[in-house]
Design a protein around this motif. Sequence first.
Motif, PDB file in Angstrom:
ATOM      1  N   GLY A 161       0.766  -1.208  -0.090  1.00 31.47           N
ATOM      2  CA  GLY A 161      -0.088   0.188   0.213  1.00 31.47           C
ATOM      3  C   GLY A 161       0.858   1.346   0.093  1.00 31.47           C
ATOM      4  O   GLY A 161       0.523   2.063  -0.778  1.00 31.47           O
ATOM      5  N   ALA A 162       1.874   1.303   0.697  1.00 31.14           N
ATOM      6  CA  ALA A 162       2.727   2.400   0.982  1.00 31.14           C
ATOM      7  C   ALA A 162       3.549   2.678  -0.326  1.00 31.14           C
ATOM      8  O   ALA A 162       3.656   3.789  -1.097  1.00 31.14           O
ATOM      9  N   PHE A 163       3.981   1.699  -1.196  1.00 34.32           N
ATOM     10  CA  PHE A 163       4.368   1.325  -2.436  1.00 34.32           C
ATOM     11  C   PHE A 163       3.661   1.999  -3.460  1.00 34.32           C
ATOM     12  O   PHE A 163       3.957   2.935  -4.308  1.00 34.32           O
ATOM     13  N   GLU A 164       2.410   1.713  -3.544  1.00 37.71           N
ATOM     14  CA  GLU A 164       1.254   2.211  -4.440  1.00 37.71           C
ATOM     15  C   GLU A 164       1.174   3.632  -4.201  1.00 37.71           C
ATOM     16  O   GLU A 164       0.939   4.362  -5.348  1.00 37.71           O
ATOM     17  N   ARG A 168       1.749   6.663  -7.004  1.00 42.08           N
ATOM     18  CA  ARG A 168       0.800   7.596  -7.299  1.00 42.08           C
ATOM     19  C   ARG A 168       1.238   9.021  -6.896  1.00 42.08           C
ATOM     20  O   ARG A 168       0.762   9.956  -7.783  1.00 42.08           O
ATOM     21  N   ASN A 169       1.969   9.347  -6.086  1.00 46.10           N
ATOM     22  CA  ASN A 169       2.345  10.509  -5.435  1.00 46.10           C
ATOM     23  C   ASN A 169       3.524  10.979  -6.527  1.00 46.10           C
ATOM     24  O   ASN A 169       3.504  12.231  -7.008  1.00 46.10           O
ATOM     25  N   ASP A 173       3.094  14.491  -8.944  1.00 45.05           N
ATOM     26  CA  ASP A 173       4.143  15.213  -8.884  1.00 45.05           C
ATOM     27  C   ASP A 173       4.623  15.567 -10.671  1.00 45.05           C
ATOM     28  O   ASP A 173       5.144  16.418 -10.934  1.00 45.05           O
ATOM     29  N   PHE A 174       4.642  14.443 -11.426  1.00 45.12           N
ATOM     30  CA  PHE A 174       5.010  14.496 -12.719  1.00 45.12           C
ATOM     31  C   PHE A 174       4.151  15.266 -13.615  1.00 45.12           C
ATOM     32  O   PHE A 174       4.161  15.284 -14.547  1.00 45.12           O
TER      33      PHE A 174
END
Length: 196
Positions: A161-164, A168-169, A173-174
């Motif tokens: 969940g943290a990696f996903e 997404r963040n 940002d991109f």
Amino acid sequence: KVTMRRTDDTYLEIILEGGDEGYEQRLPAASKVERTADKHILENFDLLKRKVKDLESKQNVARLYDFILDRVVMLVSKADNGKTARRMLQGRRRGKDTENVDEFKAIVVFEYICDEDLQNDYQERWEKLQARLGRKCFEEACVAIACAELAKGCKKDKEVGAFEEFVRNCLQDFGMVRNGNGGQRVYDTIIEPEVD
């Protein structure tokens, strides 16, 4: 006729097409190949050849052939979304526990890269980097990157969940949308440089 994804077709095509007498000499030993998928294809082919030789009579081989034709179904499918692709990827491991690194690859490669050719390219790149570092080391590096970027610790069993969330963040940002090829940029600009 069977058509595999581009990254799997090299050795499997030789095996399935057969044809000339020397086709087996064009196959390397399983221990000599880099990719895990290629290694499994070659190991399974060697096992099947040994088992067929153990059948001894042509009648037994013919019965095996009839059994395969009657009862073996090969289904090739393409997932319509990332979660389905991840489940398919997990299912390929056939009973082995899925590790977080498998989920991480599915998130970046299948969920956030829409172009199929790019998916194949980045799956191969991911697997080469993973093979060089080792599965556990690569997984730990991905978790460390995600936690550092999120500026928080990752709780046990919450790493995926943290990696996903991290991916997404990054896409936000991109300024990239979910249905583009943002996974390519995440891999090229963050994962590969940080891990390598």
